[in-house]
Scaffold this motif. Sequence first.
Motif, PDB file in Angstrom:
ATOM      1  N   ASP A   1     -27.280 -33.516 -30.846  1.00  0.00           N
ATOM      2  CA  ASP A   1     -28.440 -33.280 -30.200  1.00  0.00           C
ATOM      3  C   ASP A   1     -29.067 -31.181 -30.671  1.00  0.00           C
ATOM      4  O   ASP A   1     -29.355 -31.221 -31.402  1.00  0.00           O
ATOM      5  CB  ASP A   1     -28.235 -33.163 -29.151  1.00  0.00           C
TER       6      ASP A   1
ATOM      7  N   ALA B   1     -31.972 -37.959 -34.465  1.00  0.00           N
ATOM      8  CA  ALA B   1     -32.462 -38.838 -33.493  1.00  0.00           C
ATOM      9  C   ALA B   1     -32.520 -40.557 -33.335  1.00  0.00           C
ATOM     10  O   ALA B   1     -31.291 -41.044 -32.632  1.00  0.00           O
ATOM     11  CB  ALA B   1     -34.140 -37.721 -32.516  1.00  0.00           C
TER      12      ALA B   1
ATOM     13  N   ASN C   1     -22.608 -37.306 -29.665  1.00  0.00           N
ATOM     14  CA  ASN C   1     -24.103 -37.202 -29.285  1.00  0.00           C
ATOM     15  C   ASN C   1     -24.849 -35.785 -28.936  1.00  0.00           C
ATOM     16  O   ASN C   1     -25.262 -35.510 -29.675  1.00  0.00           O
ATOM     17  CB  ASN C   1     -24.645 -38.646 -29.055  1.00  0.00           C
ATOM     18  N   SER C   2     -23.792 -35.799 -28.161  1.00  0.00           N
ATOM     19  CA  SER C   2     -24.591 -34.874 -27.727  1.00  0.00           C
ATOM     20  C   SER C   2     -24.686 -33.299 -28.725  1.00  0.00           C
ATOM     21  O   SER C   2     -25.209 -32.425 -29.138  1.00  0.00           O
ATOM     22  CB  SER C   2     -23.312 -33.809 -26.149  1.00  0.00           C
TER      23      SER C   2
ATOM     24  N   VAL D   1     -28.768 -40.938 -32.993  1.00  0.00           N
ATOM     25  CA  VAL D   1     -27.991 -40.690 -31.959  1.00  0.00           C
ATOM     26  C   VAL D   1     -28.552 -41.694 -31.302  1.00  0.00           C
ATOM     27  O   VAL D   1     -27.327 -43.056 -30.816  1.00  0.00           O
ATOM     28  CB  VAL D   1     -28.795 -39.924 -30.921  1.00  0.00           C
TER      29      VAL D   1
END
Length: 302
Positions: free
Chosen positions: A222, A189, A218-219, A192
């Motif tokens: 995640d 986290a 980044n997606s 990102v």
Amino acid sequence: MTTSTGKGSIVVVTGASTGIGASTARALSRHGFHVLAGVRRAGDGDTLRANGIEPVILDITEPTQVQALAARIAADPRPLHALVNNAGIQVNGPVETLPMAQWRRVFDVNLFGHVAITQTLLPALLRSEGRVINISSIGGKLAMPTYGAYAGAKFALEAVSDALRREVSPLGVEVVVIQPGGVRTQMAARGVATANHLAAQMTSDQETRYGGLVQAVNSLMDSGTASGVTSELAARVIVKAVMTPRPRTRYTVGRDAALLIRLARVLPDRALDHLSARSLRSHHPRTPTVGVLSRLRVGVSS
């Protein structure tokens, strides 16, 4: 001499404030080790402090703090059983756009800091015939786009680990590499958030070239974190590496790490390029990225 019991032995765990490091410190203490748990802030140490866990302020890039840890160990009659080099940061950005200060920071924490503390504590480990546990990553064998700095440091850590193992194994010290895949920790986290902050500082031309890619990575990060293993599971693998009388040279953590590292070993580069692009395809934004990153840029400058 390294044994399968932790009673009467010390283990150093760097980067123990949260995540894998904190879980490893707690797991090792339950096995009877006295854990010197490296934290950056006193408040993190207060949260971690427990029977068998002694928090120590430790920034592995600060020589005075590394030397203070060595002095603490030298003053203790108990042998140093293992050093777990876990501290790390994640900073992502395209090679073209990532500032050189960030490249140096990533290598300073993720590589040179580990080398410095290993050099400092190696005499104690040689006396006890202990071991060094280096926490690498799937990124130590496979570099995704925007992971140039992070994966570069981890690739280097893998090489350093191989060299060190061949130097000190004949002297009785084991060197083990741990290669986690997706793990549900705060580190991803923070990575990102840092990637978004750095992306917001790209020029408009760079944003056109890489904006969609940054958002896709980044997606993917995640989703990989959300589906990853727990830090407690990762800690169990590390404890096994610490305690097993004759450990393997490398352990993976998670099915994704085991699969991708195996593929990286056998597939040609172009095939790996294709797999990387395909894994990112569904994560690319459906709307233009310029507006999104421009709004981030406004937030950074305000």
